[in-house]
Design a protein around this motif. Structure first.
Motif, PDB file in Angstrom:
ATOM      1  N   VAL A 503       0.837  -1.206   0.000  1.00 47.55           N
ATOM      2  CA  VAL A 503       0.000   0.000   0.000  1.00 47.55           C
ATOM      3  C   VAL A 503       0.871   1.255   0.000  1.00 47.55           C
ATOM      4  O   VAL A 503       0.629   2.204  -0.754  1.00 47.55           O
ATOM      5  CB  VAL A 503      -0.966  -0.007   1.205  1.00 47.55           C
ATOM      6  CG1 VAL A 503      -1.675   1.331   1.337  1.00 47.55           C
ATOM      7  CG2 VAL A 503      -1.992  -1.133   1.076  1.00 47.55           C
ATOM      8  N   GLU A 504       1.897   1.252   0.857  1.00 45.52           N
ATOM      9  CA  GLU A 504       2.792   2.415   0.923  1.00 45.52           C
ATOM     10  C   GLU A 504       3.502   2.634  -0.409  1.00 45.52           C
ATOM     11  O   GLU A 504       3.622   3.772  -0.891  1.00 45.52           O
ATOM     12  CB  GLU A 504       3.815   2.217   2.042  1.00 45.52           C
ATOM     13  CG  GLU A 504       3.204   2.243   3.442  1.00 45.52           C
ATOM     14  CD  GLU A 504       4.220   1.896   4.522  1.00 45.52           C
ATOM     15  OE1 GLU A 504       5.371   1.547   4.163  1.00 45.52           O
ATOM     16  OE2 GLU A 504       3.860   1.973   5.720  1.00 45.52           O
ATOM     17  N   CYS A 505       3.954   1.552  -1.016  1.00 43.04           N
ATOM     18  CA  CYS A 505       4.686   1.641  -2.296  1.00 43.04           C
ATOM     19  C   CYS A 505       3.780   2.126  -3.418  1.00 43.04           C
ATOM     20  O   CYS A 505       4.160   2.993  -4.217  1.00 43.04           O
ATOM     21  CB  CYS A 505       5.293   0.281  -2.634  1.00 43.04           C
ATOM     22  SG  CYS A 505       6.275   0.267  -4.140  1.00 43.04           S
ATOM     23  N   LEU A 506       2.549   1.580  -3.479  1.00 42.13           N
ATOM     24  CA  LEU A 506       1.617   1.980  -4.526  1.00 42.13           C
ATOM     25  C   LEU A 506       1.244   3.457  -4.407  1.00 42.13           C
ATOM     26  O   LEU A 506       1.178   4.183  -5.413  1.00 42.13           O
ATOM     27  CB  LEU A 506       0.356   1.114  -4.466  1.00 42.13           C
ATOM     28  CG  LEU A 506       0.464  -0.298  -5.058  1.00 42.13           C
ATOM     29  CD1 LEU A 506      -0.802  -1.086  -4.763  1.00 42.13           C
ATOM     30  CD2 LEU A 506       0.726  -0.248  -6.559  1.00 42.13           C
ATOM     31  N   GLU A 507       0.968   3.893  -3.195  1.00 42.32           N
ATOM     32  CA  GLU A 507       0.610   5.295  -2.987  1.00 42.32           C
ATOM     33  C   GLU A 507       1.745   6.216  -3.443  1.00 42.32           C
ATOM     34  O   GLU A 507       1.504   7.256  -4.078  1.00 42.32           O
ATOM     35  CB  GLU A 507       0.267   5.545  -1.514  1.00 42.32           C
ATOM     36  CG  GLU A 507      -1.065   4.950  -1.093  1.00 42.32           C
ATOM     37  CD  GLU A 507      -1.354   5.152   0.378  1.00 42.32           C
ATOM     38  OE1 GLU A 507      -0.383   5.382   1.145  1.00 42.32           O
ATOM     39  OE2 GLU A 507      -2.530   5.076   0.774  1.00 42.32           O
ATOM     40  N   LYS A 508       2.961   5.809  -3.106  1.00 45.98           N
ATOM     41  CA  LYS A 508       4.131   6.599  -3.498  1.00 45.98           C
ATOM     42  C   LYS A 508       4.293   6.627  -5.026  1.00 45.98           C
ATOM     43  O   LYS A 508       4.510   7.693  -5.626  1.00 45.98           O
ATOM     44  CB  LYS A 508       5.378   6.007  -2.834  1.00 45.98           C
ATOM     45  CG  LYS A 508       6.657   6.745  -3.119  1.00 45.98           C
ATOM     46  CD  LYS A 508       7.819   6.063  -2.407  1.00 45.98           C
ATOM     47  CE  LYS A 508       9.145   6.754  -2.744  1.00 45.98           C
ATOM     48  NZ  LYS A 508      10.298   6.072  -2.075  1.00 45.98           N
ATOM     49  N   MET A 509       4.167   5.463  -5.649  1.00 40.18           N
ATOM     50  CA  MET A 509       4.347   5.371  -7.104  1.00 40.18           C
ATOM     51  C   MET A 509       3.238   6.093  -7.862  1.00 40.18           C
ATOM     52  O   MET A 509       3.485   6.791  -8.857  1.00 40.18           O
ATOM     53  CB  MET A 509       4.409   3.900  -7.531  1.00 40.18           C
ATOM     54  CG  MET A 509       5.629   3.161  -6.999  1.00 40.18           C
ATOM     55  SD  MET A 509       5.616   1.389  -7.360  1.00 40.18           S
ATOM     56  CE  MET A 509       5.974   1.411  -9.111  1.00 40.18           C
ATOM     57  N   LEU A 510       1.995   5.970  -7.407  1.00 41.78           N
ATOM     58  CA  LEU A 510       0.878   6.617  -8.084  1.00 41.78           C
ATOM     59  C   LEU A 510       0.913   8.130  -7.920  1.00 41.78           C
ATOM     60  O   LEU A 510       0.550   8.883  -8.836  1.00 41.78           O
ATOM     61  CB  LEU A 510      -0.456   6.057  -7.545  1.00 41.78           C
ATOM     62  CG  LEU A 510      -0.756   4.597  -7.915  1.00 41.78           C
ATOM     63  CD1 LEU A 510      -1.949   4.078  -7.127  1.00 41.78           C
ATOM     64  CD2 LEU A 510      -1.005   4.473  -9.416  1.00 41.78           C
ATOM     65  N   LYS A 511       1.359   8.562  -6.757  1.00 40.91           N
ATOM     66  CA  LYS A 511       1.482   9.999  -6.526  1.00 40.91           C
ATOM     67  C   LYS A 511       2.559  10.590  -7.429  1.00 40.91           C
ATOM     68  O   LYS A 511       2.394  11.681  -8.003  1.00 40.91           O
ATOM     69  CB  LYS A 511       1.814  10.250  -5.055  1.00 40.91           C
ATOM     70  CG  LYS A 511       1.657  11.708  -4.621  1.00 40.91           C
ATOM     71  CD  LYS A 511       1.895  11.864  -3.124  1.00 40.91           C
ATOM     72  CE  LYS A 511       0.772  11.228  -2.332  1.00 40.91           C
ATOM     73  NZ  LYS A 511       0.946  11.469  -0.875  1.00 40.91           N
ATOM     74  N   ALA A 512       3.682   9.852  -7.568  1.00 41.70           N
ATOM     75  CA  ALA A 512       4.772  10.314  -8.431  1.00 41.70           C
ATOM     76  C   ALA A 512       4.335  10.334  -9.894  1.00 41.70           C
ATOM     77  O   ALA A 512       4.683  11.248 -10.663  1.00 41.70           O
ATOM     78  CB  ALA A 512       5.991   9.422  -8.251  1.00 41.70           C
ATOM     79  N   ALA A 513       3.563   9.341 -10.316  1.00 42.04           N
ATOM     80  CA  ALA A 513       3.103   9.264 -11.710  1.00 42.04           C
ATOM     81  C   ALA A 513       2.150  10.403 -12.042  1.00 42.04           C
ATOM     82  O   ALA A 513       2.113  10.900 -13.167  1.00 42.04           O
ATOM     83  CB  ALA A 513       2.424   7.925 -11.955  1.00 42.04           C
ATOM     84  N   LYS A 514       1.350  10.843 -11.062  1.00 43.69           N
ATOM     85  CA  LYS A 514       0.378  11.910 -11.275  1.00 43.69           C
ATOM     86  C   LYS A 514       1.076  13.233 -11.557  1.00 43.69           C
ATOM     87  O   LYS A 514       0.608  14.069 -12.325  1.00 43.69           O
ATOM     88  CB  LYS A 514      -0.542  12.016 -10.065  1.00 43.69           C
ATOM     89  CG  LYS A 514      -1.731  12.933 -10.298  1.00 43.69           C
ATOM     90  CD  LYS A 514      -2.664  12.902  -9.107  1.00 43.69           C
ATOM     91  CE  LYS A 514      -3.880  13.782  -9.368  1.00 43.69           C
ATOM     92  NZ  LYS A 514      -4.824  13.787  -8.226  1.00 43.69           N
TER      93      LYS A 514
END
Length: 515
Positions: A503-514
């Motif tokens: 969850v922590e990794c996905l949130e970080k990756m999705l935020k960066a992609a946005k």
């Protein structure tokens, strides 16, 4: 015109229109066999399953000239039970003869304590657990606790058209507990019996093995309109399990409501519970009041007890005060201790205490793994171990997993060596392979949790690629779409990825992609 809505089961009456508010009333009579090596008035054995007619003394068979000798251990067990249930123990109690004819009652009468019982005026407060509803506490008055002897057993041979008698059970020591009609539902009655069984087992005064007849329950059931006197009652005899108590009483209440709705009249009768078809069946009516011709038992003197505080038991006189010091911690006291000492909520404490083996596991694991939060342990035992047993139709007593194995699973969960999915697999594996070791099974079945950040990042990247719609929704502000991507990671990793890290990794990756 009010309508009473009855939940329709295959064995229950159909929806009926009832012309007022109706209330159901339930009272229980419980016969508990006292744990004793010998019978109430003779020295013959009490072992269940003995060869037919091998545990029979001359007195049990009513041989002329034989006399009853009261079993002191049974008196002490009765007193302990009465004290644990908040009863007033009587300084003097009497034995009576209750006359009636049964082929397996050699004397033609039963020795009981109808008129001057061992104890009166008790009270039980117990939790009621109903699936889907909030747990609540209910209180019921215990009118009387008396000692009495059991009858024998008739064996009917349908093929040879004859009946035989086994007197092994004749004279077994019983406590009869008569409860006031303070209950309203089958769930309340079942919860009362469950609590009583916990207390009796703590006291070691009864094994409570219902399958052996060590605990038998009769239920008196009636219905009446609110504000009116109690209605005519029916009695359902010898209900053989806690689950059947709830089912039998619920069915009988519905049957009576349906009968009244159709203009019928409830008759005073004895019924039995047909567990196979889940319904009560009429046995005999009680229109003629049976005269038991009670009379004092001439061969037994009054039973005197010492009620003085601080007194000690002697060879001739049992001290109630001395026995009160032997009362162990009772179930409700344990619940309060669990909530105070381990910060458990009330419902968790109730479930643990209701399953003594589960409670033992919890206490041992909490002692050995003091660094593990008690919530982790209790949640695993209740939500996973107990759920597995229930789904497998397995009594937790018959589950072959040891407390040591359970401790190692909880330890692995806390250290994040394994996740909850792996823990559940281990329960199943250990039950089918009781000699296996937890760490061996983890390696053998590759159950180690994936915690390496680089591996998790790679899994998350693959999941993002596989779930473009969920990613788009997440970027539009629909945060719940994250669960679809998390589920994809779980699928790709074979349920082994550390979900917290995912969850922590996905949130970080999705935020960066946005960005």
């Amino acid at each position: 015109m009010n309508y009473l809505i009855i939940r329709r089961l295959s064995t229950q009456p159909k929806l009926a229109q009832i012309p007022k508010r109706w209330k159901s009333v339930v009272g229980l009579e419980v016969h508990a066999q006292i744990s004793s090596a010998s019978k109430l008035f003779s020295g013959s054995g009490t072992h269940f399953g003995s060869a037919l007619n091998t545990s029979v003394a001359y007195f049990d068979a009513s041989i002329p000239g034989t006399l009853p000798v009261l079993n002191r251990k049974c008196v002490e067990s009765g007193i302990k039970t009465a004290l644990a249930l908040g009863c007033q123990v009587n300084e003097v109690s009497m034995f009576d003869r209750k006359h009636y004819f049964y082929a397996d009652l050699p004397n033609g009468y039963q020795i009981t304590q109808q008129r001057a019982a061992l104890a009166n005026n008790g009270k039980m407060t117990f939790p009621v657990i109903t699936p889907g509803k909030k747990v609540y506490y209910k209180s019921v008055q215990l009118l009387q606790l008396q000692l009495e002897q059991d009858s024998g057993k008739s064996l009917h041979d349908e093929q040879l058209k004859r009946s035989l008698v086994d007197l092994n059970r004749a004279g077994l020591p019983l406590m009869e507990l008569v409860f006031a009609p303070d209950l309203e539902t089958g769930e309340e009655a079942a919860s009362l019996v469950k609590e009583l069984m916990l207390i009796l087992r703590r006291l070691q005064t009864c094994s409570c093995k219902m399958e052996e007849g060590a605990l038998r329950v009769d239920a008196n059931i009636s219905i009446h309109q609110e504000g009116d006197p109690l209605g005519v009652r029916t009695e359902v005899k010898n209900i053989g399990s806690v689950r059947s108590i709830s089912q039998a009483i619920t069915f009988e209440i519905h049957r009576q409501l349906e009968a009244v709705a159709q203009g019928g009249v409830i008759t005073n009768e004895t019924r039995s519970w047909d567990a196979e078809h889940r319904r009560t069946v009429a046995m005999r009516d009680k229109e003629v009041l049976q005269d038991y011709r009670f009379m004092p038992e001439p061969n037994l003197p009054p039973l005197h007890l010492n009620l003085k505080p601080g007194s000690k038991s002697t060879e001739d006189l049992v001290s109630v005060a001395a026995l009160s010091e032997e009362i162990p911690e009772l179930p409700e006291d344990t619940r309060q201790r669990l909530m105070e000492q381990y910060q458990l909520n009330a419902e968790t404490a109730i479930i643990l205490v209701n399953e003594p083996i589960l409670l033992d596991y919890f206490l041992k694991i909490s002692k050995d793994l003091s660094d593990v939060p008690t919530k982790v342990t209790s949640n695993f035992l209740i939500n996973d171990l107990l759920t597995y047993c229930n789904k497998s139709n397995l009594d937790i007593e018959d589950c072959s997993i040891t407390d040591s194995d359970l401790k190692n699973i909880v330890k692995g969960l806390h250290s994040e060596q394994i996740n909850l999915q792996a823990a559940r697999q281990l329960i199943q594996l250990l039950h089918t392979n009781p000699t296996a070791k937890v760490n061996e099974l983890i390696k053998q079945h590759s159950l180690e949790q994936i915690c390496d950040l680089e591996t998790i990042e790679a899994l998350c990247q693959q999941a993002i690629s596989n779930q473009p719609k969920a990613v788009l929704q997440y970027h539009k502000g629909k945060t719940k779409a994250l669960f679809a991507i998390v589920g994809e990671v779980a699928k790709i990793s074979g349920q082994k990825a550390n979900m917290k890290s995912v969850v922590e990794c996905l949130e970080k990756m999705l935020k960066a992609a946005k960005k």
